[in-house]
Design an enzyme around this catalytic site. Structure first.
Site, PDB file in Angstrom:
ATOM      1  N   ASP A   1       0.845  -1.194   0.000  1.00 39.53           N
ATOM      2  CA  ASP A   1       0.000   0.000   0.000  1.00 39.53           C
ATOM      3  C   ASP A   1       0.878   1.241   0.000  1.00 39.53           C
ATOM      4  OD1 ASP A   1      -1.797   2.116   0.791  1.00 39.53           O
ATOM      5  OD2 ASP A   1      -3.196   0.520   1.329  1.00 39.53           O
TER       6      ASP A   1
ATOM      7  N   THR B   1      -4.870  12.827 -15.704  1.00 35.52           N
ATOM      8  CA  THR B   1      -6.234  12.787 -16.235  1.00 35.52           C
ATOM      9  C   THR B   1      -6.669  14.130 -16.792  1.00 35.52           C
ATOM     10  OG1 THR B   1      -8.551  12.640 -15.509  1.00 35.52           O
ATOM     11  CG2 THR B   1      -6.956  13.148 -13.827  1.00 35.52           C
TER      12      THR B   1
ATOM     13  N   TYR C   1     -10.668  14.651  -6.896  1.00 37.00           N
ATOM     14  CA  TYR C   1      -9.960  13.643  -7.693  1.00 37.00           C
ATOM     15  C   TYR C   1      -8.990  14.334  -8.666  1.00 37.00           C
ATOM     16  CZ  TYR C   1      -9.140  10.546 -11.643  1.00 37.00           C
ATOM     17  OH  TYR C   1      -8.545   9.850 -12.668  1.00 37.00           O
TER      18      TYR C   1
ATOM     19  N   LEU D   1     -19.700   5.222 -18.157  1.00 39.85           N
ATOM     20  CA  LEU D   1     -20.822   5.105 -19.093  1.00 39.85           C
ATOM     21  C   LEU D   1     -20.825   3.785 -19.876  1.00 39.85           C
ATOM     22  CD1 LEU D   1     -23.272   6.380 -20.455  1.00 39.85           C
ATOM     23  CD2 LEU D   1     -21.699   7.411 -22.127  1.00 39.85           C
TER      24      LEU D   1
ATOM     25  N   ASP E   1     -20.019  17.656 -14.000  1.00 41.94           N
ATOM     26  CA  ASP E   1     -19.711  17.160 -15.348  1.00 41.94           C
ATOM     27  C   ASP E   1     -19.493  18.314 -16.326  1.00 41.94           C
ATOM     28  OD1 ASP E   1     -19.654  14.416 -15.157  1.00 41.94           O
ATOM     29  OD2 ASP E   1     -21.777  14.140 -15.655  1.00 41.94           O
TER      30      ASP E   1
HETATM   31  N1  UFG Z   1     -22.918   9.259 -17.891  1.00 42.27           N
HETATM   32  C1  UFG Z   1     -24.295   9.101 -17.974  1.00 42.27           C
HETATM   33  N2  UFG Z   1     -24.832   8.045 -17.286  1.00 42.27           N
HETATM   34  C2  UFG Z   1     -24.110   7.164 -16.556  1.00 42.27           C
HETATM   35  C3  UFG Z   1     -22.696   7.337 -16.508  1.00 42.27           C
HETATM   36  C4  UFG Z   1     -22.155   8.405 -17.188  1.00 42.27           C
HETATM   37  O1  UFG Z   1     -24.994   9.871 -18.598  1.00 42.27           O
HETATM   38  O2  UFG Z   1     -24.670   6.238 -15.964  1.00 42.27           O
HETATM   39  C5  UFG Z   1     -22.316  10.369 -18.635  1.00 42.27           C
HETATM   40  C6  UFG Z   1     -21.570  11.330 -17.745  1.00 42.27           C
HETATM   41  O3  UFG Z   1     -22.443  12.306 -17.246  1.00 42.27           O
HETATM   42  C7  UFG Z   1     -20.531  11.876 -18.726  1.00 42.27           C
HETATM   43  C8  UFG Z   1     -20.250  10.712 -19.667  1.00 42.27           C
HETATM   44  O4  UFG Z   1     -21.365   9.839 -19.518  1.00 42.27           O
HETATM   45  O5  UFG Z   1     -21.092  12.922 -19.464  1.00 42.27           O
HETATM   46  C9  UFG Z   1     -19.006   9.949 -19.332  1.00 42.27           C
HETATM   47  O6  UFG Z   1     -19.023   9.661 -17.928  1.00 42.27           O
HETATM   48  P1  UFG Z   1     -17.992   8.676 -17.208  1.00 42.27           P
HETATM   49  O7  UFG Z   1     -18.399   8.586 -15.783  1.00 42.27           O
HETATM   50  O8  UFG Z   1     -17.884   7.414 -18.001  1.00 42.27           O
HETATM   51  O9  UFG Z   1     -16.588   9.413 -17.350  1.00 42.27           O
HETATM   52  P2  UFG Z   1     -16.215  10.950 -17.011  1.00 42.27           P
HETATM   53  O10 UFG Z   1     -16.270  11.734 -18.260  1.00 42.27           O
HETATM   54  O11 UFG Z   1     -16.939  11.431 -15.824  1.00 42.27           O
HETATM   55  O12 UFG Z   1     -14.684  10.750 -16.662  1.00 42.27           O
HETATM   56  C10 UFG Z   1     -14.112  11.412 -15.605  1.00 42.27           C
HETATM   57  C11 UFG Z   1     -12.852  12.085 -16.087  1.00 42.27           C
HETATM   58  C12 UFG Z   1     -11.769  11.103 -16.295  1.00 42.27           C
HETATM   59  C13 UFG Z   1     -11.600  10.314 -15.050  1.00 42.27           C
HETATM   60  C14 UFG Z   1     -12.870   9.617 -14.717  1.00 42.27           C
HETATM   61  C15 UFG Z   1     -12.716   8.952 -13.384  1.00 42.27           C
HETATM   62  O13 UFG Z   1     -13.099  12.791 -17.274  1.00 42.27           O
HETATM   63  O14 UFG Z   1     -10.559  11.773 -16.533  1.00 42.27           O
HETATM   64  O15 UFG Z   1     -13.918  10.522 -14.577  1.00 42.27           O
HETATM   65  O16 UFG Z   1     -13.094   7.685 -13.376  1.00 42.27           O
HETATM   66  F1  UFG Z   1     -10.588   9.449 -15.155  1.00 42.27           F
END
Ligand code: UFG
Length: 323
Positions: A51, A117, A141, A188, A279
């Site tokens: 760890d 990131t 984060y 997503l 977001d």
């Molecule tokens: N989303 C939905 N429904 C869901 C999940 C996501 O609509 O159930 C949308 C989110 O609102 C976003 C897009 O899908 O608009 C992508 O979402 P993710 O959660 O897959 O990924 P993020 O864009 O939030 O990613 C972010 C950062 C990354 C980081 C990651 C952490 O952009 O750099 O979170 O896990 F690494």
């Protein structure tokens, strides 16, 4: 090279470890297996369970392995959780990182490739995002990752540490053996595919009133094999400092759901929900620096191929690793 891979049992670390081994490098994984999966570690790699939050744990591993380079993936990575429990993020991602860097200094290990990131940019004023776009994270984060970039920046300057920070956009996709299995899952594409498998009733789309063509958020989806390849390019390059890793194209949440319907042939019910706090509307990389300097070119630019690779893995592993 002898490479110590922290977080090598996780999604991106395990796939990079596999690629390193395929290229003839020697890999030791350092992982506490809190979120990582033992089954994701290539049998050719050695595992040291430890760890980063315990300085003696990582120092002991560093002394034992004496690597030529470190690839540092181990981190907490849930944006939403970081808003509720910021201390977890600063302790693990920042303090853990500092412990790692100190162990490197103590053992004369001068090369590190760090998983950063696009969350370090926050809500950018302009897209595509360049490496010199101001970094203003909107959650702990992203802040914890930015803070560790800065620590490494000082160590570069003062200790001559060769530190490369790879700023990933939205990592996704799978290889034959390795794929995305987070608990809890918040990303997503796996959520959409779990819905296709009937494990979830529907996909919640977080907001359709953004200033984007269809009102849903745009993201730059980058395949993990391409991400893993970028680490190998970084390892062998003389260049250090920040590099964005994305394809330069943005796809909306609705486009991802539509693509998954086409790839899987399943209906995938979806419902519009309120926006998810924090977001940004658009996160799209200008990735020409990685192309020009690291000579890295993403091979997956087609969303359909990316989703198909994730779907193949989810069908083979409907309940993820080892369950
Ligand atoms: N989303 C939905 N429904 C869901 C999940 C996501 O609509 O159930 C949308 C989110 O609102 C976003 C897009 O899908 O608009 C992508 O979402 P993710 O959660 O897959 O990924 P993020 O864009 O939030 O990613 C972010 C950062 C990354 C980081 C990651 C952490 O952009 O750099 O979170 O896990 F690494």
């Amino acid at each position: 090279m002898k490479v110590l891979v922290t977080g090598g049992a996780g999604y991106i670390g395990s796939i990079t470890g596999e690629l390193l081994l395929n290229e003839g490098h020697e890999v030791t994984v350092f992982d506490n297996l809190e979120y990582g999966h033992r089954d994701a570690i290539d049998p050719r790699a050695r595992l040291i369970e430890g760890d980063l939050r315990q300085p003696e744990s990582i120092l002991g591993a560093m002394r034992e392995v004496r690597p030529d380079a470190v690839m540092h993936f181990a981190a907490y990575a849930l944006v939403g959780e970081s808003m509720e429990k910021p201390e977890r993020y600063f302790r693990n991602n920042l303090v853990g990182g500092v412990n790692l860097a100190e162990a490197m200094l103590a053992c004369d290990v001068g090369r590190i490739v760090f998983s950063s990131t696009c969350a370090t940019y926050g809500q950018p004023d302009t897209v595509p995002i360049r490496e010199d776009t101001p970094q203003r994270p909107t959650n702990p984060y992203g802040e914890s990752k930015l803070m560790f970039e800065k620590v490494l920046g000082w160590y570069r300057e003062l200790h001559g540490m060769r530190a490369t920070y790879l700023r990933y956009f939205n990592a996704c996709g799978a290889t034959e053996r390795l794929g995305e299995d987070h608990t809890p899952e918040s990303h997503l594409i796996p959520i959409v595919l779990q819905t296709a498998l009937g494990q979830r009733a529907e996909v919640g789309i977080f907001g359709d009133d953004y200033d984007t063509p269809d009102g849903t958020c745009l993201r730059d989806y980058i395949h993990i094999v391409d991400l893993a390849r970028a680490h190998l390019c970084a390892l062998t390059s003389e260049a250090t400092g920040p590099f964005n890793l994305g394809t330069g194209s943005g796809f909306s949440v609705k486009e991802v759901v539509e693509t998954a319907r086409a790839v899987t042939g399943r209906p995938i019910p979806a419902r519009i929900l309120p926006r998810r706090p924090g977001d940004p509307a658009r996160l799209i990389a200008a990735a020409d620096k990685a192309r020009d300097v690291l000579k890295w070119t993403p091979s997956y630019t087609d969303l359909r191929a990316i989703v198909a690779s994730a779907w193949a893995w989810h069908q083979r592993h409907p309940h993820g690793y080892g369950r």
